[in-house]
Each structure stands twice: as C-alpha cells, then as structure tokens.
Design an enzyme around this catalytic site. Structure first.
Site, PDB file in Angstrom:
ATOM      1  N   LYS A  18      34.873 -16.046 -44.734  1.00  0.00           N
ATOM      2  CA  LYS A  18      33.959 -15.355 -43.810  1.00  0.00           C
ATOM      3  C   LYS A  18      34.490 -13.974 -43.424  1.00  0.00           C
ATOM      4  CE  LYS A  18      34.103 -18.616 -40.644  1.00  0.00           C
ATOM      5  NZ  LYS A  18      35.064 -19.561 -41.279  1.00  0.00           N
TER       6      LYS A  18
ATOM      7  N   ARG B  48      47.512 -17.931 -46.566  1.00  0.00           N
ATOM      8  CA  ARG B  48      46.945 -16.664 -46.071  1.00  0.00           C
ATOM      9  C   ARG B  48      47.985 -15.813 -45.330  1.00  0.00           C
ATOM     10  NH1 ARG B  48      41.773 -16.886 -42.271  1.00  0.00           N
ATOM     11  NH2 ARG B  48      43.074 -18.349 -41.108  1.00  0.00           N
TER      12      ARG B  48
ATOM     13  N   ARG C  17      48.944 -16.597 -39.484  1.00  0.00           N
ATOM     14  CA  ARG C  17      48.232 -16.952 -38.248  1.00  0.00           C
ATOM     15  C   ARG C  17      48.805 -18.252 -37.682  1.00  0.00           C
ATOM     16  NH1 ARG C  17      41.763 -16.344 -38.795  1.00  0.00           N
ATOM     17  NH2 ARG C  17      41.779 -18.409 -37.879  1.00  0.00           N
TER      18      ARG C  17
HETATM   19  P1  AP5 Z   1      39.259 -15.628 -44.720  1.00  0.00           P
HETATM   20  O1  AP5 Z   1      38.316 -14.568 -45.125  1.00  0.00           O
HETATM   21  O2  AP5 Z   1      40.286 -15.302 -43.699  1.00  0.00           O
HETATM   22  O3  AP5 Z   1      38.451 -16.968 -44.343  1.00  0.00           O
HETATM   23  P2  AP5 Z   1      37.640 -17.345 -43.006  1.00  0.00           P
HETATM   24  O4  AP5 Z   1      36.465 -18.130 -43.417  1.00  0.00           O
HETATM   25  O5  AP5 Z   1      37.426 -16.124 -42.186  1.00  0.00           O
HETATM   26  O6  AP5 Z   1      38.699 -18.313 -42.343  1.00  0.00           O
HETATM   27  P3  AP5 Z   1      39.143 -18.438 -40.795  1.00  0.00           P
HETATM   28  O7  AP5 Z   1      40.398 -19.256 -40.801  1.00  0.00           O
HETATM   29  O8  AP5 Z   1      39.205 -17.106 -40.133  1.00  0.00           O
HETATM   30  O9  AP5 Z   1      37.953 -19.250 -40.233  1.00  0.00           O
HETATM   31  P4  AP5 Z   1      37.867 -19.995 -38.892  1.00  0.00           P
HETATM   32  O10 AP5 Z   1      36.414 -20.186 -38.755  1.00  0.00           O
HETATM   33  O11 AP5 Z   1      38.699 -21.215 -38.828  1.00  0.00           O
HETATM   34  O12 AP5 Z   1      38.608 -19.011 -37.858  1.00  0.00           O
HETATM   35  P5  AP5 Z   1      38.100 -18.024 -36.732  1.00  0.00           P
HETATM   36  O13 AP5 Z   1      39.025 -16.888 -36.701  1.00  0.00           O
HETATM   37  O14 AP5 Z   1      36.650 -17.774 -36.841  1.00  0.00           O
HETATM   38  O15 AP5 Z   1      39.998 -16.138 -46.059  1.00  0.00           O
HETATM   39  C1  AP5 Z   1      40.972 -17.168 -46.006  1.00  0.00           C
HETATM   40  C2  AP5 Z   1      42.007 -16.948 -47.136  1.00  0.00           C
HETATM   41  O16 AP5 Z   1      41.349 -17.097 -48.386  1.00  0.00           O
HETATM   42  C3  AP5 Z   1      42.636 -15.540 -47.171  1.00  0.00           C
HETATM   43  O17 AP5 Z   1      43.952 -15.664 -47.609  1.00  0.00           O
HETATM   44  C4  AP5 Z   1      41.775 -14.788 -48.201  1.00  0.00           C
HETATM   45  O18 AP5 Z   1      42.491 -13.743 -48.830  1.00  0.00           O
HETATM   46  C5  AP5 Z   1      41.437 -15.907 -49.191  1.00  0.00           C
HETATM   47  N1  AP5 Z   1      40.128 -15.758 -49.818  1.00  0.00           N
HETATM   48  C6  AP5 Z   1      38.984 -15.276 -49.262  1.00  0.00           C
HETATM   49  N2  AP5 Z   1      37.966 -15.344 -50.136  1.00  0.00           N
HETATM   50  C7  AP5 Z   1      38.472 -15.896 -51.256  1.00  0.00           C
HETATM   51  C8  AP5 Z   1      37.913 -16.254 -52.526  1.00  0.00           C
HETATM   52  N3  AP5 Z   1      36.618 -16.025 -52.804  1.00  0.00           N
HETATM   53  N4  AP5 Z   1      38.709 -16.823 -53.459  1.00  0.00           N
HETATM   54  C9  AP5 Z   1      40.011 -17.049 -53.190  1.00  0.00           C
HETATM   55  N5  AP5 Z   1      40.627 -16.744 -52.025  1.00  0.00           N
HETATM   56  C10 AP5 Z   1      39.851 -16.172 -51.062  1.00  0.00           C
HETATM   57  O19 AP5 Z   1      38.318 -18.915 -35.427  1.00  0.00           O
HETATM   58  C11 AP5 Z   1      39.614 -19.259 -34.988  1.00  0.00           C
HETATM   59  C12 AP5 Z   1      39.545 -20.123 -33.745  1.00  0.00           C
HETATM   60  O20 AP5 Z   1      38.908 -19.391 -32.671  1.00  0.00           O
HETATM   61  C13 AP5 Z   1      38.700 -21.407 -33.860  1.00  0.00           C
HETATM   62  O21 AP5 Z   1      39.441 -22.476 -34.419  1.00  0.00           O
HETATM   63  C14 AP5 Z   1      38.318 -21.659 -32.403  1.00  0.00           C
HETATM   64  O22 AP5 Z   1      39.384 -22.208 -31.684  1.00  0.00           O
HETATM   65  C15 AP5 Z   1      38.070 -20.238 -31.884  1.00  0.00           C
HETATM   66  N6  AP5 Z   1      36.665 -19.804 -32.052  1.00  0.00           N
HETATM   67  C16 AP5 Z   1      36.224 -18.744 -32.790  1.00  0.00           C
HETATM   68  N7  AP5 Z   1      34.901 -18.630 -32.728  1.00  0.00           N
HETATM   69  C17 AP5 Z   1      34.473 -19.642 -31.930  1.00  0.00           C
HETATM   70  C18 AP5 Z   1      33.182 -20.062 -31.490  1.00  0.00           C
HETATM   71  N8  AP5 Z   1      32.067 -19.419 -31.865  1.00  0.00           N
HETATM   72  N9  AP5 Z   1      33.125 -21.156 -30.700  1.00  0.00           N
HETATM   73  C19 AP5 Z   1      34.220 -21.810 -30.286  1.00  0.00           C
HETATM   74  N10 AP5 Z   1      35.473 -21.464 -30.672  1.00  0.00           N
HETATM   75  C20 AP5 Z   1      35.602 -20.379 -31.484  1.00  0.00           C
HETATM   76 MG    MG Z   2      38.014 -15.485 -40.275  1.00  0.00          MG
END
Ligand code: AP5
Ligand code: MG
Length: 217
Positions: free
Chosen positions: A13, A122, A155
């Site tokens: 994402k 990552r 992270r």
């Molecule tokens: P990356 O692009 O970082 O993936 P991502 O989907 O963004 O993963 P996140 O871990 O950020 O998602 P998340 O939803 O758990 O975390 P968030 O920060 O939103 O890619 C991942 C890896 O893969 C990288 O190494 C990249 O290089 C590689 N990659 C990417 N594309 C690739 C491909 N096509 N092929 C191969 N490799 C690839 O949320 C974190 C925390 O915040 C949550 O757990 C929660 O506690 C809180 N939070 C955030 N939003 C909310 C909400 N709306 N409600 C409640 N709590 C929330």
């Molecule tokens: Mg993310």
C-alpha cells in the site's frame, strides 16, 4: 479522485500509493505514517497510539475518524487524495461515506506468506519514510536512503510475532471491507504479487480507466 488502497499489511500500500499520488498529482494520506510521526514526537496522540501499534492492534475508531476527518478537510485535499490504511473497519468506512464518499477502493490481493516475507525484511528511512526491501526494492547503496542518504531502519511492528498478529487483525476487522465496497460498486481488484513496477503499471491503467468511467457516469 478520492481513492483508498485496501490490503493486508505488506501488500504494498505505502509503496504504490506514494507513487500513484505523485503520478496523479494528488495527496497521499497514510494513517500509519501520521501515527508513527505522533509516536516519534511523543504527542498526546502518539502516547495513546504507541501500545496499539506495537502490539499489532488497531487504534480505536473514534481516534482514527477524528484524525482523518480533520486531514481530508484541509485545502490540499480539494483536488483529491489517496488514503493508505484507512478505512480499516466498517465503522470507519461508514463514517467516511457520511462526509466524503470515496470514488474507488483498490484491493491489493496478495498471499499471507508473501506479506510475512516482505515485512520481516522491510527497511524504511526513519527520516522521510521511503520504503525499501533488500531483495525486491533495494536502495542504491545498501543500508542507506536514496533520498536522505541516512541509515535505514526496521519498523518496530515488523517483528515476526507482531506481523502475524497484524494479519489476524486484518482478517477479522479489515477484510470485510472488500465486500462492503464490492456491494456499493466501488471495488477495484489488483493482483499485488508481481514486482513493484509491474503492479504500478497496472494500477495506473486501472485508475485512469476508472476515472474515465466515472467521468462518463
Ligand atoms: P509496503 O508498501 O510498506 O506495504 P504496506 O501494505 O504499506 O504495509 P504496512 O506494514 O505499512 O501496512 P499496515 O497496514 O500494517 O501498516 P500501517 O502503517 O498502515 O511494502 C512492504 C514491503 O514489501 C517493503 O519492503 C516493500 O519494499 C516490499 N514490496 C512492496 N511491494 C512489493 C511487490 N510488489 N513485490 C515485492 N515486494 C514488495 O499501520 C500501522 C499500524 O497503525 C496498524 O497496525 C495500527 O495499529 C495503526 N493504524 C493505522 N491506520 C489505522 C486505522 N485506520 N485504524 C486503526 N489503526 C490504524
Ligand atoms: Mg504502509
């Protein structure tokens, strides 16, 4: 365009929404990034969110809804925005529909095994937030950010146990949004398992086609 990218942790994402926002000239809003900045700055929000993030749980809906409501009412969102990581529960999606309904929600479909492999390797730049992976998206110089030139970091919530908990929480609370948006005709589906550049190309094509379709409606 008002878009959201929906998908499990590690589905790409952040990687794709940053590039897509640049390409479309609209704002990228990552709720995860907003929370991590608040944690780093030790704000009231950061202190509240810290435990939830590090244990792989969701921050309560009322807190998240307040943050997003305020952010999308800012001037730079007038032209459109891409939400990354929001909505993540049915109440969050229902709230959004009452203020600014999304034009499309892109579901990033990728296996849990791939997500675990991606997240446990990552690296991120703690300064600018750019995302890397030593195998699938390496930086130009090992361990250094291409933009800031500073050291990359892991992270705190990318420990294998936390990753598994985040996937569990995703399946229980966030995956139901796939049907929520399918039922309202706003779901776009993409296979997010190919390499990043390939996913991006398809994503741009899909969003442009959707935009042309919406303009005709
Ligand atoms: P990356 O692009 O970082 O993936 P991502 O989907 O963004 O993963 P996140 O871990 O950020 O998602 P998340 O939803 O758990 O975390 P968030 O920060 O939103 O890619 C991942 C890896 O893969 C990288 O190494 C990249 O290089 C590689 N990659 C990417 N594309 C690739 C491909 N096509 N092929 C191969 N490799 C690839 O949320 C974190 C925390 O915040 C949550 O757990 C929660 O506690 C809180 N939070 C955030 N939003 C909310 C909400 N709306 N409600 C409640 N709590 C929330
Ligand atoms: Mg993310």
């Amino acid at each position: 365009m008002k878009l959201s990218i929906l998908g499990p942790p590690g589905s790409g994402k952040g990687t794709q929404s940053t590039r897509l926002a640049d390409r479309l000239g609209i704002v990228h809003i990552s709720t995860g990034d907003i929370l991590r900045t608040a944690v780093k700055d030790k704000t009231v929000l950061g202190k509240k969110a810290h435990e939830f993030i590090n244990s792989g749980q969701l921050v309560p809906d009322d807190v998240m809804i307040g943050i997003v409501k305020e952010r999308i009412s800012e001037k730079d969102c007038k032209k459109g925005f891409i939400l990354d990581g929001f909505p993540r529960t049915i109440p969050q999606a229902e709230m959004l529909d009452t203020i600014i309904p999304l034009d499309g929600v892109i579901f990033f479909d990728v296996s849990e095994e791939a997500c675990v492999a991606r997240l446990t390797t990552r690296k991120i730049c703690p300064k600018c937030g750019l995302i890397y992976n030593p195998t699938t998206h390496p930086p130009l110089v090992a361990g250094k950010c291409d933009k800031c030139k500073g050291p990359l970091a892991t992270r705190d919530d990318d420990k294998v146990e936390t990753v598994k908990e985040r996937l569990k929480v995703y399946n229980k609370s966030t995956e139901p949004l796939v049907n929520f948006y399918k039922n309202s005709g706003r779901l776009l589906h993409i296979d997010a398992s190919p390499p990043p550049d390939e996913v991006f190309e398809k994503l741009v094509e899909m969003v442009q086609a959707h935009e042309r379709g919406s303009a005709r409606d």
